[in-house]
Design an enzyme around this catalytic site. Structure first.
Site, short mmCIF file in Angstrom:
data_model
loop_
_atom_site.label_atom_id
_atom_site.label_comp_id
_atom_site.label_asym_id
_atom_site.label_seq_id
_atom_site.Cartn_x
_atom_site.Cartn_y
_atom_site.Cartn_z
N ASP A 31 21.26 -14.64 22.98
CA ASP A 31 21.95 -15.47 22.08
C ASP A 31 23.57 -14.99 21.81
O ASP A 31 23.75 -13.79 22.06
CB ASP A 31 21.15 -15.35 20.63
CG ASP A 31 21.38 -16.74 19.65
OD1 ASP A 31 22.10 -17.37 20.04
OD2 ASP A 31 20.40 -16.85 18.94
N GLU B 295 17.30 -19.44 15.10
CA GLU B 295 17.58 -18.37 15.91
C GLU B 295 17.01 -17.00 15.34
O GLU B 295 16.70 -16.06 16.24
CB GLU B 295 19.29 -17.99 16.02
CG GLU B 295 20.20 -19.36 16.69
CD GLU B 295 21.43 -19.19 16.45
OE1 GLU B 295 22.11 -19.80 17.36
OE2 GLU B 295 21.98 -18.68 15.62
#
EC number: 5.3.1.6
Length: 230
Positions: A87, A109
Site C-alpha cells: 500500500d 486499507e
C-alpha cells in the site's frame, strides 16, 4: 488514481520492487493510490506469466485496476489470512509510522493491512519525513460529523470537512461516510493521538497507521531504498 509529489518513475520502481515479494499461492492486500497502482499492474503481469495469487482490494479503485490487470480477487471474509499487503502512504516517518487517507480509503486499507503477515509501504521520496505533520484524515458517521468536529477541536486539531471535486458537497467514502482532514501540526506522539482519535464516538477510522508498517520501499531516481522496522 491520485498522483501527488515524486515522479512516476520513482513510484514505479517502488511498486514493482514490492511486487517481487509475492510468492506463488499468496493472498495479497492491494492498496490504493498511484504508487500501489504500479504494484498492482506488476502483479497482473506476474499472473499472466503464471504466478498463482489472490488479491484483496482495499477500495473501489484498487478493485477496478486489479480486475483490469487480471488478478483473481477475494474479499477479506473469503480468505484465511493475508500474506502480504502492499500500500502507499501520504507520509511516513523515520519510525515507520504513517499517515494515510488521501484517497479516502484508509478505513478499508487499515483493516486489510493490519490483517497481513507483512505490510509493505511503497512511496516516493516526497512522502518520507522526519516527523509526521500532514493533516490526519478522520472518517466519521454523517450524523455525528458536528459532534466529532467539536471533539477534534478539543483534541487540539483544526478539522476541515473534505469537499468533493467537480461536484457540490463533501467527499463520501466507499463506506458512505464523511471525512475530516484534521491538522494537528507536527505529531510528536502518533500512538497517543491515534488512541485519542479512536476513542471519539462517531469516528469510524483515522489515518494514523501506528505499529503496522514492517517495511518501506522508497523509489528513487535510479534505485529503491528499503527501510525496515527495527
Amino acid at each position: 488514481m491520485k498522483t501527488t509529489g515524486g515522479t512516476d518513475d520513482q513510484k514505479r520502481r517502488a511498486g514493482e520492487r514490492a511486487a517481487e515479494l509475492v510468492s506463488d499461492g499468496d493472498v495479497v492486500g492491494l492498496g490504493t493510490g498511484s504508487t500501489a497502482a504500479h504494484a498492482i499492474r506488476a502483479l497482473g503481469q506476474a499472473v499472466d506469466d503464471g504466478l498463482d495469487l489472490r488479491g484483496v482490494p482495499t477500495s473501489f479503485d484498487s478493485r477496478a485496476l486489479a480486475r483490469e490487470a487480471g488478478i483473481p480477487l477475494r474479499s477479506l471474509d473469503e480468505v484465511d489470512g493475508v500474506d502480504l499487503a502492499i500500500d502507499g502512504a501520504d507520509q511516513v516517518d523515520e519510525d515507520l509510522q504513517a499517515i494515510k487517507g488521501g484517497g479516502a480509503a484508509h478505513a478499508r486499507e487499515k483493516v486489510v493491512d493490519a490483517a497481513a503477515d507483512r505490510f509493505v509501504v511503497v512511496a516516493d521520496p516526497s512522502k518520507v519525513t522526519e516527523a509526521l505533520s500532514r493533516p490526519v484524515p478522520v472518517e466519521v458517521l454523517p450524523d455525528a460529523h458536528a459532534a466529532v468536529e467539536r471533539d477534534l477541536t478539543d483534541l487540539g486539531g483544526e478539522p476541515t470537512l473534505r469537499r468533493a471535486e467537480r461536484k457540490d458537497g463533501p467527499v463520501v467514502t466507499d463506506n458512505g461516510n464523511l471525512l475530516f482532514d484534521c491538522d494537528f501540526g507536527v505529531v510528536d506522539d502518533p500512538a497517543s493521538l491515534a488512541t485519542g482519535l479512536s476513542g471519539l464516538p462517531g469516528v469510524v477510522e483515522h489515518g494514523l497507521f501506528v505499529g503496522l508498517v514492517d517495511t518501506v520501499y522508497v523509489g528513487t531516481d535510479d534505485d529503491v531504498e528499503v527501510r525496515r522496522r527495527e
